[in-house]
Design an enzyme around this catalytic site. Structure first.
Site, PDB file in Angstrom:
ATOM      1  N   LYS A  29       3.393   9.363   0.348  1.00  0.00           N
ATOM      2  CA  LYS A  29       4.737   9.734  -0.071  1.00  0.00           C
ATOM      3  C   LYS A  29       4.736  11.115  -0.714  1.00  0.00           C
ATOM      4  O   LYS A  29       5.563  11.976  -0.380  1.00  0.00           O
ATOM      5  CB  LYS A  29       5.258   8.684  -1.067  1.00  0.00           C
ATOM      6  CG  LYS A  29       6.750   8.651  -1.225  1.00  0.00           C
ATOM      7  CD  LYS A  29       7.168   7.535  -2.190  1.00  0.00           C
ATOM      8  CE  LYS A  29       7.037   6.157  -1.553  1.00  0.00           C
ATOM      9  NZ  LYS A  29       7.214   5.065  -2.544  1.00  0.00           N
ATOM     10  N   ARG A  98       7.599   6.662  -8.783  1.00  0.00           N
ATOM     11  CA  ARG A  98       7.369   5.970  -7.504  1.00  0.00           C
ATOM     12  C   ARG A  98       5.891   5.935  -7.165  1.00  0.00           C
ATOM     13  O   ARG A  98       5.210   6.946  -7.205  1.00  0.00           O
ATOM     14  CB  ARG A  98       8.097   6.705  -6.384  1.00  0.00           C
ATOM     15  CG  ARG A  98       9.503   7.119  -6.722  1.00  0.00           C
ATOM     16  CD  ARG A  98      10.087   8.087  -5.700  1.00  0.00           C
ATOM     17  NE  ARG A  98      10.294   7.493  -4.395  1.00  0.00           N
ATOM     18  CZ  ARG A  98      10.673   8.188  -3.327  1.00  0.00           C
ATOM     19  NH1 ARG A  98      10.847   9.506  -3.407  1.00  0.00           N
ATOM     20  NH2 ARG A  98      10.855   7.588  -2.173  1.00  0.00           N
ATOM     21  N   GLY A 107       6.330  -2.584   0.208  1.00  0.00           N
ATOM     22  CA  GLY A 107       6.745  -3.577  -0.773  1.00  0.00           C
ATOM     23  C   GLY A 107       5.639  -4.058  -1.693  1.00  0.00           C
ATOM     24  O   GLY A 107       5.821  -4.986  -2.455  1.00  0.00           O
ATOM     25  N   MET A 109       3.806  -2.154  -3.929  1.00  0.00           N
ATOM     26  CA  MET A 109       3.754  -1.548  -5.253  1.00  0.00           C
ATOM     27  C   MET A 109       5.164  -1.162  -5.678  1.00  0.00           C
ATOM     28  O   MET A 109       6.116  -1.473  -5.005  1.00  0.00           O
ATOM     29  CB  MET A 109       2.780  -0.390  -5.241  1.00  0.00           C
ATOM     30  CG  MET A 109       1.357  -0.899  -5.021  1.00  0.00           C
ATOM     31  SD  MET A 109       0.137   0.386  -5.121  1.00  0.00           S
ATOM     32  CE  MET A 109       0.714   1.466  -3.891  1.00  0.00           C
ATOM     33  N   ARG A 343       7.860   9.803   6.689  1.00  0.00           N
ATOM     34  CA  ARG A 343       6.471   9.572   7.126  1.00  0.00           C
ATOM     35  C   ARG A 343       6.497   9.302   8.608  1.00  0.00           C
ATOM     36  O   ARG A 343       7.544   8.988   9.185  1.00  0.00           O
ATOM     37  CB  ARG A 343       5.859   8.410   6.370  1.00  0.00           C
ATOM     38  CG  ARG A 343       6.496   7.098   6.743  1.00  0.00           C
ATOM     39  CD  ARG A 343       6.004   5.944   5.936  1.00  0.00           C
ATOM     40  NE  ARG A 343       7.068   4.958   6.021  1.00  0.00           N
ATOM     41  CZ  ARG A 343       7.260   3.955   5.203  1.00  0.00           C
ATOM     42  NH1 ARG A 343       6.452   3.792   4.187  1.00  0.00           N
ATOM     43  NH2 ARG A 343       8.227   3.112   5.386  1.00  0.00           N
ATOM     44  N   HIS A 459      -8.621 -19.510   7.880  1.00  0.00           N
ATOM     45  CA  HIS A 459      -9.362 -20.286   8.876  1.00  0.00           C
ATOM     46  C   HIS A 459      -8.616 -20.308  10.205  1.00  0.00           C
ATOM     47  O   HIS A 459      -9.194 -20.013  11.267  1.00  0.00           O
ATOM     48  CB  HIS A 459      -9.565 -21.712   8.348  1.00  0.00           C
ATOM     49  CG  HIS A 459     -10.275 -22.604   9.303  1.00  0.00           C
ATOM     50  ND1 HIS A 459      -9.619 -23.447  10.168  1.00  0.00           N
ATOM     51  CD2 HIS A 459     -11.594 -22.777   9.534  1.00  0.00           C
ATOM     52  CE1 HIS A 459     -10.502 -24.109  10.892  1.00  0.00           C
ATOM     53  NE2 HIS A 459     -11.712 -23.724  10.525  1.00  0.00           N
ATOM     54  N   SER A 786     -29.142  -4.779  30.296  1.00  0.00           N
ATOM     55  CA  SER A 786     -27.758  -5.109  29.969  1.00  0.00           C
ATOM     56  C   SER A 786     -27.781  -5.849  28.638  1.00  0.00           C
ATOM     57  O   SER A 786     -28.443  -6.872  28.499  1.00  0.00           O
ATOM     58  CB  SER A 786     -27.154  -5.984  31.067  1.00  0.00           C
ATOM     59  OG  SER A 786     -25.852  -6.364  30.684  1.00  0.00           O
ATOM     60  N   CYS A 854     -22.852  -6.546  28.459  1.00  0.00           N
ATOM     61  CA  CYS A 854     -22.056  -7.583  29.117  1.00  0.00           C
ATOM     62  C   CYS A 854     -21.601  -8.662  28.153  1.00  0.00           C
ATOM     63  O   CYS A 854     -21.092  -9.689  28.560  1.00  0.00           O
ATOM     64  CB  CYS A 854     -22.820  -8.199  30.276  1.00  0.00           C
ATOM     65  SG  CYS A 854     -24.317  -9.055  29.782  1.00  0.00           S
ATOM     66  N   TYR A 874     -22.313   1.862  31.054  1.00  0.00           N
ATOM     67  CA  TYR A 874     -21.100   1.097  31.326  1.00  0.00           C
ATOM     68  C   TYR A 874     -20.926  -0.021  30.315  1.00  0.00           C
ATOM     69  O   TYR A 874     -21.868  -0.405  29.631  1.00  0.00           O
ATOM     70  CB  TYR A 874     -21.123   0.521  32.754  1.00  0.00           C
ATOM     71  CG  TYR A 874     -22.145  -0.568  32.970  1.00  0.00           C
ATOM     72  CD1 TYR A 874     -21.835  -1.907  32.700  1.00  0.00           C
ATOM     73  CD2 TYR A 874     -23.418  -0.274  33.455  1.00  0.00           C
ATOM     74  CE1 TYR A 874     -22.768  -2.909  32.890  1.00  0.00           C
ATOM     75  CE2 TYR A 874     -24.361  -1.268  33.644  1.00  0.00           C
ATOM     76  CZ  TYR A 874     -24.034  -2.586  33.357  1.00  0.00           C
ATOM     77  OH  TYR A 874     -24.955  -3.572  33.531  1.00  0.00           O
TER      78      TYR A 874
HETATM   79  P1  ADP Z   1       9.249   2.248  -1.411  1.00  0.00           P
HETATM   80  O1  ADP Z   1       7.933   2.844  -1.197  1.00  0.00           O
HETATM   81  O2  ADP Z   1       9.222   0.777  -1.667  1.00  0.00           O
HETATM   82  O3  ADP Z   1      10.232   2.660  -0.352  1.00  0.00           O
HETATM   83  P2  ADP Z   1      10.396   4.278  -3.054  1.00  0.00           P
HETATM   84  O4  ADP Z   1       9.566   4.928  -4.083  1.00  0.00           O
HETATM   85  O5  ADP Z   1      10.568   5.029  -1.801  1.00  0.00           O
HETATM   86  O6  ADP Z   1       9.814   2.844  -2.782  1.00  0.00           O
HETATM   87  O7  ADP Z   1      11.786   4.006  -3.748  1.00  0.00           O
HETATM   88  C1  ADP Z   1      12.588   2.868  -3.642  1.00  0.00           C
HETATM   89  C2  ADP Z   1      14.036   3.286  -3.330  1.00  0.00           C
HETATM   90  O8  ADP Z   1      14.537   4.160  -4.320  1.00  0.00           O
HETATM   91  C3  ADP Z   1      14.141   4.037  -2.027  1.00  0.00           C
HETATM   92  O9  ADP Z   1      15.301   3.622  -1.361  1.00  0.00           O
HETATM   93  C4  ADP Z   1      14.245   5.460  -2.450  1.00  0.00           C
HETATM   94  O10 ADP Z   1      14.921   6.221  -1.501  1.00  0.00           O
HETATM   95  C5  ADP Z   1      14.996   5.360  -3.760  1.00  0.00           C
HETATM   96  N1  ADP Z   1      14.643   6.466  -4.645  1.00  0.00           N
HETATM   97  C6  ADP Z   1      13.425   6.815  -5.057  1.00  0.00           C
HETATM   98  N2  ADP Z   1      13.454   7.921  -5.818  1.00  0.00           N
HETATM   99  C7  ADP Z   1      14.739   8.280  -5.908  1.00  0.00           C
HETATM  100  C8  ADP Z   1      15.407   9.363  -6.543  1.00  0.00           C
HETATM  101  N3  ADP Z   1      14.745  10.282  -7.232  1.00  0.00           N
HETATM  102  N4  ADP Z   1      16.755   9.439  -6.417  1.00  0.00           N
HETATM  103  C9  ADP Z   1      17.404   8.500  -5.709  1.00  0.00           C
HETATM  104  N5  ADP Z   1      16.843   7.469  -5.084  1.00  0.00           N
HETATM  105  C10 ADP Z   1      15.521   7.356  -5.170  1.00  0.00           C
HETATM  106 MG    MG Z   2      10.511   4.366   0.220  1.00  0.00          MG
END
Ligand code: ADP
Ligand code: MG
Ligand code: MG
Length: 902
Positions: A29, A98, A107, A109, A343, A459, A786, A854, A874
């Site tokens: 990020k 963030r 989801g 962290m 990304r 498992h 082989s 093989c 091969y």
């Molecule tokens: P995740 O990795 O779970 O997407 P993010 O760090 O991207 O978490 O943030 C969660 C939400 O908050 C995202 O929708 C992001 O766009 C929003 N967000 C993060 N930083 C800001 C900011 N500085 N201003 C407005 N919205 C933000």
């Molecule tokens: Mg995000």
């Protein structure tokens, strides 16, 4: 580490200081926020605290020296740039904190928005927004909620519950109906929840909020679910996460504000276009949280044309820059667009191929890069039949796609019932909370396996993958009640006998029987879809990339095939020969009787007679295979399994004898067989009288097979064809074994072949560790090696595969003793080392020694790369894996930066 902790070590980077290649240090990020900043895109200013700072914090339990000062300095310069101070009562700067690791962990962290709000600055925020109290208090309640949950571990439901209460008191479901007073009340309620759980007031100091939030993000790296996710996805545990501190922008300022997510192409099909969701008057997570209904991104075009056009421009720019599908998060604050994240986006297997093909067309990447962007696991997925899903079918639950495929069948809850119904020819889906080694028979009998617990290394998942059986694990919306023989899901009850369908690729579970359709990619490989003349973008992309892979690869790809039909199919899939033709099936069916005669032979001439009767049958088998392979090499393995495997089981014979005696019938033959079974019983058949040992102990057995092969080849040649037999001796551990077999075989070959021009090679499998370690000697007597990596793995690890996979591999995977079953992907360090030694020493003794593999590893992507690296000629794999091996052999060349083509 020590050196990094000195005061001048740099732990904090302004967005203008980073770039997309610094993912290790800044996390995905942070690196991409920096990249967008440097592209001049509208990114709210901010800075990134490095993964190194996180690592130092996690190992020492405190912030490294210098970090606090650097955060202070960067915050000050941010405040200067924005002309506001963090949490200033009159005009507060607010920030988001963030997480962001090198690999995206969706989801897993946490993020805290609106840091810097307190009882005073909420008033200032409202004033600055034009006396927008609703907005200010909405932002404040969100801070307490996220901060409470993420930083102080206050149970999130309590906040949600309080929100629901206020909404129902107002008789609404929509949080937009809450006014400033409602939200002010909610803030009070949230504060009470906060202090009840933490024993303290909600922190009012902006700097304290910031520091605690940063620390919480560091610590979220080791949260239980993050640890589990990393294990499953094989992400190293010591990378740490970066922390991004970003100036807040507000999508919840009113109807002219909003927030959204988008992809630059369809991540499901790869189709070009704009794919995204937008939600007006909302902040952050609201879009994905499903709180209110989002609108398709296209509608933003009507709401705010200027921002929409700017966004499309930015998306096009990002694609061109990253040369790939991107996903983005953005916010519009009163008509001003802000980019919050981008990304390279995740995509389905089909989209991976289609997009790679499109990007080549668009001139953004070349074919080498396209080849690099797809992989064999994706191709394998595309070769499974798929569910034909129209809107009629909605999944009732989603678990983990643990083993790919599409399976429908009758629900059963016990292994015994699975076996029973399967014996009646029914397709069954075994449903369990989780499976254990006692379920093995049921898993074998079932068409698919569905569990409500456990991940990719459970498992059920491990065993199903080993068996190539469809499996969905961890579908935790399903509540399984085995004693009552039913499960409930989405308010419905499903009992034994009902039908469900599971998709082991997507993890989706459907009620009823979903029709299955064949894979277009398989149809293409089988020659029924012509890539030049059909309008299927996936098939066209696969064709193009496969053609390129074939041009690049150095490894040849052969197939394991025992019959003419298998051989024919594998050729259509691109096999360039047979690397393993097993001969044991040629001793089964109505030929069993001859084998019994062979085993029971006592009087002179009996054995010879049995062998003489087998000879023409085997010859006919080989003739068919040689004909199908028409000039391509065919490696035939002399008989490998212990002969008692061809006899009926002991219990059955004992019963037969007893019944026949009862009836007063002649039991001489049954008794003789029973005696033979008892005599031939082995404690460890895997290590017993099998392979080359049979040839040395049972006179005439190998000789008969060698003669059948040679005669078949000559008859093929006489008929105008070309046969290239390679006789392979299994389980050799010492050169003397091979020399003995060879001496006899050469005589027979010379006699049969005469002047027909047929050439027969003699070589050996390398599957006993001793063979690998004495390969230099063995090569003196072998024209080819082989590698039988299945047995080499069994004997290298001392694992009996049938026993260990079901019994304890899940535990080994959980403990990280290996990251993937060594039967699935070659263990490079151990078994792989044996291969390397044997390849090197074999070639040193006999330059030009032909080397192949093989075992099943021949069709495993990572293993193919390894075999490329060690210089084999091969790989050979099952017919269905041939395209995967071709693709990966090409990728291996591209990835090692080589340009060698054949
Ligand atoms: P995740 O990795 O779970 O997407 P993010 O760090 O991207 O978490 O943030 C969660 C939400 O908050 C995202 O929708 C992001 O766009 C929003 N967000 C993060 N930083 C800001 C900011 N500085 N201003 C407005 N919205 C933000
Ligand atoms: Mg995000
Ligand atoms: Mg073997």
């Amino acid at each position: 580490m020590a050196a990094q902790e000195t005061v001048d070590h740099k732990y904090v980077y302004d967005f203008s200081e980073g770039n997309k290649d610094l993912k290790d240090l800044l996390g995905g990020k942070g690196a991409n926020l920096a990249e967008m900043t440097n592209l001049g895109l509208p990114v709210p200013p901010g800075f990134t605290i490095t993964t190194e700072a996180c690592q130092a914090y996690l190992t020492t339990g405190r912030q490294p020296d210098g970090l606090a000062g650097q955060i202070e300095a960067h915050l000050e310069s941010l405040e200067r740039a924005m002309g506001k101070r963090l949490g200033d009562p009159r005009d507060p700067l607010l920030v988001s904190v963030r997480s962001g690791a090198k690999f995206s962990m969706p989801g897993m962290m946490e993020t805290v928005l609106n840091v810097g709000l307190n009882d005073q600055s909420v008033v200032g925020l409202s004033a600055q927004a034009g006396q927008n109290d609703r907005f200010a208090w909405d932002s404040y309640r969100r801070l307490i909620q996220m901060f409470g949950k993420t930083v102080c571990e206050v149970p999130g439901e309590e906040f949600e519950h309080a929100l629901d209460e206020i909404k129902s008191a107002k008789g609404t479901h929509d949080d937009l109906d809450l006014d400033a007073d409602d939200l002010r009340g909610l803030v009070d309620a949230y504060k009470k929840i906060f202090s009840k759980h933490t024993g303290r007031e909600f922190p009012q100091q902006p700097r304290e909020q910031l520091d605690l939030a940063i620390r919480a993000v560091f610590e979220s790296w080791n949260a239980e679910r993050a640890v589990l996710y990393r294990r499953q996805e094989r992400i190293p545990a010591d990378l740490g996460t970066a922390v991004n501190v970003v100036t807040m922008v507000f999508g919840n300022l009113g109807p002219d504000s909003g927030t959204g997510v988008a992809f630059t192409r369809d991540p499901a099909s790869g189709a070009q276009g704009i794919y995204g969701d937008y939600l007006a008057n909302a902040q952050g997570e609201d879009v994905v949280a499903g709180i209110r209904n989002t609108v398709p991104l296209q509608e933003l075009g009507q709401l705010d044309r200027a921002s929409y056009d700017e966004l499309l421009g930015i998306m096009a720019r990002l694609e061109e820059h990253y040369k790939d599908l991107c996903d983005i998060e953005f916010t519009i604050e009163r008509g001003k667009l802000w980019m919050l994240q981008t990304r390279v986006g995740k995509r389905t297997a089909a989209a991976a191929f289609v997009i790679a093909g499109q990007l080549v067309d668009e001139g953004l990447i070349d074919l080498d890069e396209a080849l690099h962007r797809v992989n064999g696991a994706q191709l394998a997925q595309l070769m499974f039949p798929r569910f034909q899903l129209d809107h009629e079918f909605q999944p009732v639950a989603t678990g983990i796609g643990a083993s790919p495929g599409a399976a429908s069948g009758t629900v059963v809850f016990t292994s015994a019932r699975a076996v029973e119904l399967a014996a009646e020819g029914r397709s069954v889906i075994l449903v369990r909370r989780e499976t254990n080694p006692d379920d093995l028979n049921g898993m074998i009998a079932a068409k698919g396996i569905l569990t409500s617990r456990g991940g990719k290394t459970s498992h059920a998942a491990v065993v199903a993958r080993g068996m190539g059986k469809t499996c969905v694990s961890g579908a935790d919306d399903i509540d399984v009640n085995v004693p009552a023989k039913r499960f409930t899901v989405a308010g419905q009850t499903v009992g034994e006998g009902d039908v469900v369908s599971i998709d082991g690729t997507t993890g989706k579970v459907y009620l009823g029987e979903v029709p299955v359709m064949p894979s277009e990619v398989v149809q293409y490989f089988e020659g029924s879809l012509d890539p030049e003349h059909i309008d299927n973008p996936l098939v066209r992309a696969v064709h193009r990339i496969m053609t390129h892979a074939d041009g690049k690869r150095r490894l040849a790809v052969r197939t394991n095939a025992d019959t003419g039909a298998d051989a024919a199919r594998a050729r259509r899939f691109g096999a360039e020969g047979i690397g393993l033709c097993r001969t044991e099936h040629m001793f089964l069916g109505d030929r069993r009787e001859l084998v019994e005669r062979l085993i029971l032979a006592r009087a002179p001439g009996e054995r010879e007679a049995a062998l003489a009767a087998l000879l023409p049958l085997q010859r006919a088998d080989f003739e068919e295979i040689f004909r199908e392979m028409d000039g391509l090499p065919v490696t035939v393995r002399l008989i490998d399994p212990p002969l008692h495997e061809f006899l009926p089981p002991l219990e059955q014979l004992a019963v037969n004898v007893a019944v026949a005696q009862e009836r007063g019938e002649d039991v001489a033959k049954e008794e003789a067989l029973l005696a033979a079974v008892r005599r031939m019983h082995e404690e460890n058949p895997m290590l017993g009288l099998r392979g080359v040992r049979l040839g040395l102990v049972i006179p005439g057995l190998f000789a008969m097979q060698v003669r059948a092969i040679a005669e078949a080849a000559v008859s093929c040649a006489r008929g105008g064809g070309v046969a290239k037999p390679e006789i392979m001796v299994p389980l050799v551990g010492a050169v003397q074994e091979l020399e003995t077999v060879r001496a006899e075989a050469e005589k027979i070959i010379a006699e049969v072949v005469g002047d027909s021009g047929v050439e027969v090679l003699i070589g050996t499998m390398i599957e006993v560790p001793r063979a690998a370690l004495t390969a230099g000697q063995i090569a003196e007597a072998a024209e080819f090696f082989s590698f039988g990596t299945n047995d080499l793995t069994q004997m290298g690890w001392g694992f009996s595969r049938d026993d260990v996979e079901g019994a304890f591999f899940w535990r080994y995977l959980e403990l990280g003793i290996f990251g993937i079953s060594p039967f699935e992907s070659i263990d490079r360090d151990g078994v792989g080392r044996l291969v390397r030694i044997a390849a090197e020493e074999g070639r040193a003794a006999r330059p030009g020694l032909k080397l192949g593999v093989c075992g099943e590893h021949g069709g495993d992507p990572d293993s193919v790369h390894f075999f490329h690296e060690v210089g084999l000629d091969y790989v050979s794999c099952s017919p269905f894996r041939v395209p995967v091996a071709r693709l990966e052999a090409g990728r291996a060349v591209v990835e090692t930066g080589g340009s060698d083509s054949r």
